[in-house]
Write a protein that holds these residues in place. Structure first.
Motif: not given
Length: 238
Positions: A173-175, A200-203, A179-183
């Motif tokens: 999901a991050a790739s 946002i994730a669905l789009k 869905l991404k991680g934080n700083s």
């Protein structure tokens, strides 16, 4: 006779005009509802995503054009949103081996829950907990498997251990930037998702799927046509 024909023509013209006006008004009214939310302005980071997923009827809008961006997304709701976006019909033939102690035919979005569980988009335990708010790691698995995204490993987060059963889904999901991680290199896997987050994730999942489909189509188009191959079709003499 002339008067009657004239009246008929006027009546026909009036009817057509009213139909066109009604159609135009209906489209304008719908566009106004879609383009303006009572609780979400254009500066909101989720606005464009919300606009798209609601206009496509993947996610709902409440009365008075409210989207309720901070409202929690239950697992049952997530099943419906992803099921509709991924064209999984609510009338799909259900897998007979899928069942939960807390899910019945009367459960909201039952068909979507069963259909998505049958393709391993949800964990299949004794209970489903349909009213629990979906977490980021659960959403990662749901989206990756529902959209059939190829697994991509390599994304590491300090709060996602190698023993986490969602690890590969989180990395995938991050790739795909879904869905991404934080700083701080944290993914926050147990964080619960609200409607703005999920939109946002669905789009982004839809965008990722479109890119993959386009890439595959281009790859197929670039393959040599067998009819163009140099094959010796001469017959052997007897």
């Amino acid at each position: 006779m002339k008067y009657s024909k004239r009246n008929n023509l006027i009546l026909l013209f009036t009817t057509i005009s009213l139909l066109v006006s009604s159609l135009f008004y209906g489209l304008t009214a719908n566009a106004a509802i879609i383009m303006k939310f009572s609780d979400l302005n254009k500066q909101h980071p989720a606005y464009s995503s919300v606009l798209y997923v609601t206009s496509m009827d993947y996610m709902n809008v409440y009365k008075n054009a409210a989207f309720k961006p901070k409202k929690a997304v239950t697992k049952a709701d997530a099943a419906k949103f992803v099921g509709k976006a991924n064209d999984i019909s609510s009338e799909v033939k259900l897998a007979s081996h899928i069942s939960f102690e807390d899910v019945s035919h009367k459960t909201s979005n039952y068909s979507y829950i069963i259909a998505l569980t049958s393709i391993d988009a949800f964990d299949h335990g004794s209970k489903f907990y349909p009213q629990n708010t979906i977490t980021r790691q659960e959403a990662a698995k749901l989206i990756v498997n529902a959209f059939n995204l190829p697994i991509k490993t390599g994304k590491e987060y300090v709060d996602v251990t190698k023993h986490n059963s969602y690890k590969d889904y989180i990395s995938t999901a991050a790739s795909y930037n879904i869905l991404k991680g934080n700083s701080s290199k944290k993914f926050l896997p147990e964080k619960k998702m609200n409607r703005a987050d999920f939109a946002i994730a669905l789009k982004k999942a839809l965008d990722a799927k479109d890119e993959l489909d386009e890439s595959m189509a281009e790859e197929i188009d670039s393959m040599p046509d067998s009819s163009d191959s140099d094959i010796d079709e001469t017959e052997d003499d007897d």
